[in-house]
Scaffold this active site. Structure first.
Site, PDB file in Angstrom:
ATOM      1  N   GLY A 145      11.656   0.583  61.337  1.00 17.79           N
ATOM      2  CA  GLY A 145      12.988   1.052  60.979  1.00 17.79           C
ATOM      3  C   GLY A 145      13.951   0.809  62.127  1.00 17.79           C
ATOM      4  CB  CYS A 146      17.613   0.290  62.181  1.00 13.06           C
ATOM      5  SG  CYS A 146      18.147   1.588  61.055  1.00 13.06           S
ATOM      6  CE1 TYR A 147      20.555   5.755  63.430  1.00 10.36           C
ATOM      7  CE2 TYR A 147      19.562   6.229  61.305  1.00 10.36           C
ATOM      8  CZ  TYR A 147      20.685   6.128  62.100  1.00 10.36           C
ATOM      9  OH  TYR A 147      21.917   6.411  61.574  1.00 10.36           O
TER      10      TYR A 147
END
Lengths: 335, 335, 335, 335
Positions: A145-147
């Site tokens: 995921g990005c975060y």
């Protein structure tokens, strides 16, 4: 090398295509879309006008017949496509959350019933900075995921230090492209511009992902207090990461040493999203506050590149034994 | 009531004037500026064209002959003006940091030599939510800093709870108007837009201000880990405040109860700067993360209004025994 | 091929470097700066951290000893450098206005005394779409202004049509990077954001440049009514171009045909700056209003790329007999 | 005075409410919404939290029983509501296009079948600067469109001059709030930010509105070439207006003289939307280009205030014999 992007009408699919059409090793590139099949890809991704003139295809045996398949499908859909591909010997990079959790129970708690739990343990979490050698050998990469990408890269170098790493406090700020291409009130220009929108405080689904990976990497049960905020910016995530504790070592030096050989991690006192936008870089700064007894790490990435499509191509490069930076040499603009 | 704004060419002075020209109790309003004396005020604050057509004056006995004088002067200058005014019986609201610290040593450590230390203990820290009755009686109000206003209002209701309040972790995000009207590379449009700029990590001068006020209010030595970031927005501060600890009480309810009678504090699950921009409101949300053991408070204000000029007028209203909300009834736009 | 950028600390110089470091034919790249000599280039152009680690040099015989020299110097300075380079046989692309006018009198009317008027007639106006073959043979290219590039490319296909081409009405909108890297009140974030700033109405120095080139190309005295406006965007120019007259032909078809072979001109009904940002493309749309009797052309470019550094590299490619698109294959992001 | 806003969940309805709750003469204010009836108004217009705590009502005999009814309904709906209200003696300000055209045929050509054509000739076009005395006496005001307001006010002072006023060329730039509160791809933050989006070139429905009013006012058949563009700004319209011709008079002086007594028109060389945002002002600049033979007028308004809700309240003030500026004294922020 032929590649197929499944679900290519969204921002992540578009970014993947943008990178792949300029990738020196890319051969035939196919893009599927249930909704837009038959339409020109460049009618949706207008930036590709005159560059990529093919149409969206329907997903089929034929369109999936490629060396690498990228699943830019929503959570819950990838799990229905990946197993067959793996069985056929196709390499798969899944950009959804479907194979990010080794513990299927955690996945199911946050995302719903899993259709192919068996494959979860086989999949490799595609953060090259920790799993490079496993990625080289796997057929199924679960793209992070990005975060979590921004946070995990920021926390890792603290491993082994005498800090209260059991609790990590994170304030993350994300550009609107992270919320996808579907128009919503949340991302309506008039509502976002000149505003900040804190959301899902403590409840975001990327929290268990960070906790799982950090706990595994640090050999400790790590809890994350996670507060995300939407910012009036298109691309970019800034994660401010706080850990209690004091230390007398030179943190910048430590971070530089640890990431010395990483092609996409830069240590700097000015971790600005502007410097990583449109690139696969993760820029990280680290500070110690002896007054309050706290280490603060600020980590920035482009959510669509290192946070999604770029990292997916980095994983592909590793799986295909290409130069790891191939196709990912873009430099941010100034300004 | 006649009022004078000393140093009125900056953003804070302009905002004060904007509020005062529409204030029902305002009589003659004078604005001084060393740099622009003789020029039309509306040639700098072009929003006031056709509304306020006077010129900037040189500061003098005569221009300072008012019921209330606002010092919108830089730190280090107010201390040379305030003593005489106080002596003459003029009411003073100082928007600089000069009288915010009871302990002059702390001031001098962060701002430099103080010219009138005696007045520091006499001055009242102008946060009406804690010092209303003292403000009513004083002649010299030290108007709080913008970041401290947002943070202190967010933390206060936690007083008396069983939390590790000794350390408060704050990530604050501020619009560019907070950096003033002077053009710099830091606030150059091309450098700020589509960017976030973390700065002065752990070293910002508002940190000791927060620590001093919170320690006094909570009867405990409070340390603040403070990380400010510049955002591509003109007005607004969002402070994400984290305190370790668990509790089983309904926090939103507690906050609502405590601030029930406050005209400018609203408790909401959507503390967005958009809703407080151009207003004197402070909107606050509060969440408990039982998983990580942390209380998260998000507090938003308009840095130029509740964070500066609006709060100054609120203090003036209290000193002058006007209705506290007089002149401060502006509502944010939607959108 | 070795290249030197003279005056490389501004935005144009930085963009040139960004393109050249990824140019397949580039060898040694030297960057000079009077102000920053000795400093790391990446301390100013922080996007290049880890990518280009050399320092700014002082301009000297040695630093100018290259195959191609780019003059990213202010108007009035290039004219003192170019003559010697041309004499020595070095190829020069001048990004200032110094050699854009064949008629020195016009230059002097708008920019001041010219130091090397003789070279003006020898220089080639570097708009490849009109001067490709001359560029191939010259040693000195005068790189066009940003506004003129967008306007000239938009107007050219109207040549020979029965329209009142003697007067061209242009409203151009430019991002702030076009105003350069020096902080000013004009480009201060708080003043630009959520604003539009019309400026220099009828008086901008790009107006005579457009008039000179259009008059020459259309064999007619062309007057331009030019109104520029600064927009809250970093990169991009949109020029709305209006010419009186009616015609029954299919304009889009005409434009597509005329620009068919041009690698960097695209005809589209959605000429959005977003699609050309960070690229060398010029996207153009054209409409006929039979009701009012007017042809409207909308032309968009990235002011720093096709409007400056990208076009300079395109000119270099032509002069050096490289593939014209070499180093200029970047695609805009979506979003 | 009691007022009802019909269709109050959109941006225009919200802005009306924001103005009315602070209007000194306003009594009971009712807001209806078919979609949101029963919900708190402040759950949609969150800026009004703590300020206006009533709920959206269903439109009914009772809710329409007010001194003034504002119809913030879509085109085609107002015409079904207005006739009964007029009959009952209620004063109506219709913010839709339904009663803007005296010639129903023009309306029907651009908007569809009209249900109450008879009322069209009775309605007064609510631009106070031209129709003040008629507005005073009417019961039904057709509130002008946003683009037409900016353009008509910019063109009017040219009446009687020796210019080619038969054709007016207009490039208008509008903030996203003008497109309404409904999320669409057109106004999705990631698509609008750092972009300009030209749309409906020559085809916008505000074009015939401008043509009708200008033709009537100037006693000449006026054609308008109209090119609108969406800008990455929330509030504000800038219209660049061009008319062919030369004149030797001092245009600024002429404009100042003509608008001398108008409370909401200001003549300035810096017509910036920032100075009119959140206000009812229209700021206008005018330039003559003797070189090209063209007069250029730049006119700016806040599309939601002078372009919609503010003008509606101005009309109400006139109809109700209140001070014309009552409730409309807001000043733009700086910055």
């Amino acid at each position: 090398m032929d590649a197929t992007i499944v679900g290519g009408s969204g921002y992540t699919g578009g970014e993947l295509l943008r990178i792949l059409v300029r990738h020196p090793k890319a051969g035939n590139i196919t893009v599927t879309s249930t909704q837009h099949a038959g339409k020109k890809v460049s009618s949706i991704h207008t930036n590709l006008r005159g560059v990529y003139d093919k149409e969206f295809k329907v997903m089929s045996e034929k369109t999936l017949d490629a060396d690498v398949v990228f699943l830019a499908t929503p959570h819950g859909e990838s799990m229905n496509i990946a197993p067959k591909l793996v069985e056929k010997g196709v390499k798969v990079v899944d950009l959804s959350a479907d194979y990010r959790f080794k513990d299927v129970k955690v996945y199911e708690q946050f995302y719903g019933k899993h259709a192919s739990p068996g494959l979860c343990r086989q999949a490799v979490y595609g953060l090259p900075e920790i799993n490079r050698s496993k990625i080289k050998k796997t057929q199924l990469v679960a793209n992070p995921g990005c975060y979590p990408t921004s946070v995990i890269l920021g926390v890792l170098p603290l491993k082994g230090m005498n800090l209260k790493i059991e609790k990590v406090t994170v304030d993350s700020f994300s550009g609107t492209s992270g919320a996808g291409s579907k128009p919503t009130e949340f991302t309506h220009h008039s509502e976002v511009d000149e505003n900040l929108k804190v959301y899902n405080v403590g409840k975001h689904r990327h929290r268990p992902e960070m906790e799982a990976v950090l706990s595994e990497q640090l050999n400790k049960k790590v809890k994350v207090s996670f507060t995300p905020t939407l910012i009036p910016v298109i691309r970019g995530i800034q994660s401010n990461i706080h850990i209690s504790g004091k230390s007398s070592i030179d943190m910048m030096k430590r971070y530089k040493k640890i990431y010395k050989k990483e092609p996409f991690v830069r240590i700097t006192e000015m971790p600005y999203i502007k410097n990583v936008a449109n690139t696969n870089f993760c820029d990280i700064g680290v500070w110690q506050d002896q007054n309050a007894g706290e280490v603060t790490v600020v980590s920035v990435i482009d959510n669509l590149v290192k946070g999604a499509a770029g990292q997916a191509v980095q994983n592909m490069n590793i799986m295909q034994r290409f130069e790891e930076t191939e196709g990912l040499k873009n430099i941010a603009g100034h300004p």
